[in-house]
Design an enzyme around this catalytic site. Structure first.
Site, PDB file in Angstrom:
ATOM      1  N   SER A  72       0.745  -1.253  -0.060  1.00 27.55           N
ATOM      2  CA  SER A  72      -0.208  -0.097  -0.019  1.00 27.55           C
ATOM      3  C   SER A  72       1.054   1.187   0.068  1.00 27.55           C
ATOM      4  O   SER A  72       0.353   2.355  -0.137  1.00 27.55           O
ATOM      5  CB  SER A  72      -0.951  -0.041   1.236  1.00 27.55           C
ATOM      6  OG  SER A  72      -2.020  -0.860   1.006  1.00 27.55           O
ATOM      7  N   LYS A  75       0.112   3.414  -3.064  1.00 34.84           N
ATOM      8  CA  LYS A  75      -1.098   4.196  -2.943  1.00 34.84           C
ATOM      9  C   LYS A  75      -0.560   5.532  -2.964  1.00 34.84           C
ATOM     10  O   LYS A  75      -1.555   6.448  -3.517  1.00 34.84           O
ATOM     11  CB  LYS A  75      -1.945   3.847  -2.130  1.00 34.84           C
ATOM     12  CG  LYS A  75      -2.577   2.264  -2.102  1.00 34.84           C
ATOM     13  CD  LYS A  75      -3.620   2.030  -0.941  1.00 34.84           C
ATOM     14  CE  LYS A  75      -4.085   0.488  -1.045  1.00 34.84           C
ATOM     15  NZ  LYS A  75      -4.585   0.085  -0.012  1.00 34.84           N
ATOM     16  N   TYR A 197      -3.598  -2.515 -10.241  1.00 34.77           N
ATOM     17  CA  TYR A 197      -3.540  -2.117  -8.746  1.00 34.77           C
ATOM     18  C   TYR A 197      -2.615  -3.425  -8.221  1.00 34.77           C
ATOM     19  O   TYR A 197      -1.875  -2.922  -7.270  1.00 34.77           O
ATOM     20  CB  TYR A 197      -5.131  -2.519  -8.014  1.00 34.77           C
ATOM     21  CG  TYR A 197      -5.011  -2.548  -6.631  1.00 34.77           C
ATOM     22  CD1 TYR A 197      -4.760  -1.313  -5.755  1.00 34.77           C
ATOM     23  CD2 TYR A 197      -5.312  -3.717  -5.980  1.00 34.77           C
ATOM     24  CE1 TYR A 197      -4.958  -1.455  -4.338  1.00 34.77           C
ATOM     25  CE2 TYR A 197      -5.211  -3.752  -4.459  1.00 34.77           C
ATOM     26  CZ  TYR A 197      -4.941  -2.532  -3.662  1.00 34.77           C
ATOM     27  OH  TYR A 197      -5.158  -2.600  -2.388  1.00 34.77           O
ATOM     28  N   TYR A 248      -4.518   3.863   7.855  1.00 34.29           N
ATOM     29  CA  TYR A 248      -5.605   3.139   8.087  1.00 34.29           C
ATOM     30  C   TYR A 248      -6.371   3.305   9.607  1.00 34.29           C
ATOM     31  O   TYR A 248      -6.250   4.554   9.773  1.00 34.29           O
ATOM     32  CB  TYR A 248      -5.432   1.495   8.032  1.00 34.29           C
ATOM     33  CG  TYR A 248      -4.564   1.096   6.732  1.00 34.29           C
ATOM     34  CD1 TYR A 248      -4.808   1.630   5.661  1.00 34.29           C
ATOM     35  CD2 TYR A 248      -3.488   0.608   7.167  1.00 34.29           C
ATOM     36  CE1 TYR A 248      -4.088   1.079   4.599  1.00 34.29           C
ATOM     37  CE2 TYR A 248      -2.448  -0.063   6.267  1.00 34.29           C
ATOM     38  CZ  TYR A 248      -3.059   0.361   4.987  1.00 34.29           C
ATOM     39  OH  TYR A 248      -1.999   0.036   3.892  1.00 34.29           O
ATOM     40  N   VAL A 266       1.365  -3.526   3.778  1.00 36.27           N
ATOM     41  CA  VAL A 266       1.421  -4.893   4.637  1.00 36.27           C
ATOM     42  C   VAL A 266       2.736  -5.565   4.165  1.00 36.27           C
ATOM     43  O   VAL A 266       2.907  -6.665   4.827  1.00 36.27           O
ATOM     44  CB  VAL A 266       0.249  -5.801   4.300  1.00 36.27           C
ATOM     45  CG1 VAL A 266      -0.957  -5.219   4.891  1.00 36.27           C
ATOM     46  CG2 VAL A 266      -0.059  -6.124   2.655  1.00 36.27           C
TER      47      VAL A 266
HETATM   48  N1  GLN Z   1      -2.250  -5.267  -1.922  1.00 32.67           N
HETATM   49  C1  GLN Z   1      -2.791  -5.285  -0.588  1.00 32.67           C
HETATM   50  C2  GLN Z   1      -4.182  -5.513  -0.611  1.00 32.67           C
HETATM   51  O1  GLN Z   1      -4.845  -5.226  -1.411  1.00 32.67           O
HETATM   52  C3  GLN Z   1      -2.355  -3.978  -0.068  1.00 32.67           C
HETATM   53  C4  GLN Z   1      -2.887  -3.792   1.380  1.00 32.67           C
HETATM   54  C5  GLN Z   1      -1.876  -3.252   2.315  1.00 32.67           C
HETATM   55  O2  GLN Z   1      -0.742  -2.885   2.082  1.00 32.67           O
HETATM   56  N2  GLN Z   1      -2.662  -2.567   3.234  1.00 32.67           N
HETATM   57  O3  GLN Z   1      -4.800  -6.053   0.280  1.00 32.67           O
END
Ligand code: GLN
Length: 312
Positions: A72, A75, A197, A248, A266
């Site tokens: 993430s 993002k 994505y 988050y 993650v």
């Molecule tokens: N690619 C991961 C997912 O879609 C990204 C989630 C994350 O890093 N929080 O679950």
């Protein structure tokens, strides 16, 4: 005591050593993500941290040059690039409020008519990826190229095994994307959006790569080569959303402990911004309940606490 704890220039070498010691003190806490099976192979004891200052200095400690799955953290870049290419239009399909829910939650989408709360939960990132796809024709390629150029690392790439593992186990993301599409909030086919994505989440990069790529936010929108990626006002806005939504439903706790805009993933990385000074990235694969790296939060907490330097 002067009562003004912020130093004019920071001794990043000393701070990184202290931050690494704080990270080591968390050894054994948290769990490596395994809902994407390819991520479970990460070395749980790895730790690295890097700083890139606005004047081009680069510092690192531990495994700071070892690539990991950025997940993430990507993002941040997809949002920045969508804004840079498309301006404010992106905000028509995604909000800017903390969700207070886990990053992969479906619940708010139903009551909020397919408009995700913010660009950093999975639902919002899918909308941003969709817009970046419309704007560039290759959303994942745009993120990859930007990271390569800014980091000067031509080998930086998507790990196809991680992307395939995400796709194979991506029922929740597919559900989110279909639900958003059912509300007319995707411009491209669901499969295209999911492919791009997964491909940008599965990019492997090091702390070194990420601080260099993220330092445009420390320079208020200006890239390392002096060109502007986005206006100062847009950079302020991206930093604001990073602070309120980048970690988050632990964004409040992260602001409390670290006091910087930051984006976690993650894979265990967190890229944080000291506006006007530096980009900082810490990485350790063991995660807390919210999906943020235990070691990286501890290291960033130590860095801002010892230096007295945060946005507050
Ligand atoms: N690619 C991961 C997912 O879609 C990204 C989630 C994350 O890093 N929080 O679950």
């Amino acid at each position: 005591m002067s009562g003004v704890p912020v130093e004019e220039s920071l001794d990043y070498r000393r701070l990184l050593d202290a931050a690494a010691a704080a990270a080591r003190a968390t050894t054994g806490q948290g769990r490596v993500a395994d809902y994407i099976p390819a991520l479970a192979a990460a070395d749980p004891e790895a730790f690295g941290m890097a700083v890139a200052t606005v004047d081009g200095e680069l510092y690192g400690v531990g495994d700071w040059e070892r690539p990991f799955s950025i997940q993430s953290v990507s993002k941040l870049f997809s949002l920045a690039l969508a804004l840079a290419h498309g301006g404010d239009g992106v905000w028509g399909g995604v909000g800017r409020e903390p969700s207070g829910n886990p990053f992969n939650s479906l619940v708010q989408l139903e009551t909020e008519h397919g408009i995700p709360r913010n660009p950093f939960i999975n639902a919002g990132a899918l909308v941003v990826t969709d817009r970046l796809q419309s704007l560039t024709g290759d959303a994942a390629g745009a993120v990859r190229e930007f990271l390569r150029r800014e980091s000067g690392n031509p080998l930086l790439d998507t790990d196809p095994a991680v992307a395939a593992s995400e796709a194979e186990h991506g029922h929740r993301n597919a559900a989110l994307a279909h639900f958003i599409a059912s509300h007319g909030n995707l411009q491209n086919p669901v499969e295209t959006v999911l492919d791009h994505y997964y491909a940008h989440c599965a990019i492997a990069a090091s702390c070194r790569d990420l601080v260099l790529a993220g330092s445009f936010l420390a320079r208020y929108g200006v890239r390392a080569d002096g060109t502007r990626l986005m206006t100062r006002s847009e950079a302020k806005r991206v930093n604001a959303v990073l602070l309120t939504c980048g970690t988050y439903d632990a964004a409040g706790e992260f602001a409390f402990r670290v006091g910087l805009p930051g984006k976690s993933g993650v894979g265990g990385g967190i890229l944080a911004i000291l506006p006007g000074r530096a980009a900082v990235c810490a990485w350790g694969p063991r995660l807390d309940q919210a999906g943020n790296s235990v070691a990286a939060v501890a290291a960033l907490d130590a860095l801002t606490t010892l230096s007295g330097c945060s946005i507050f």
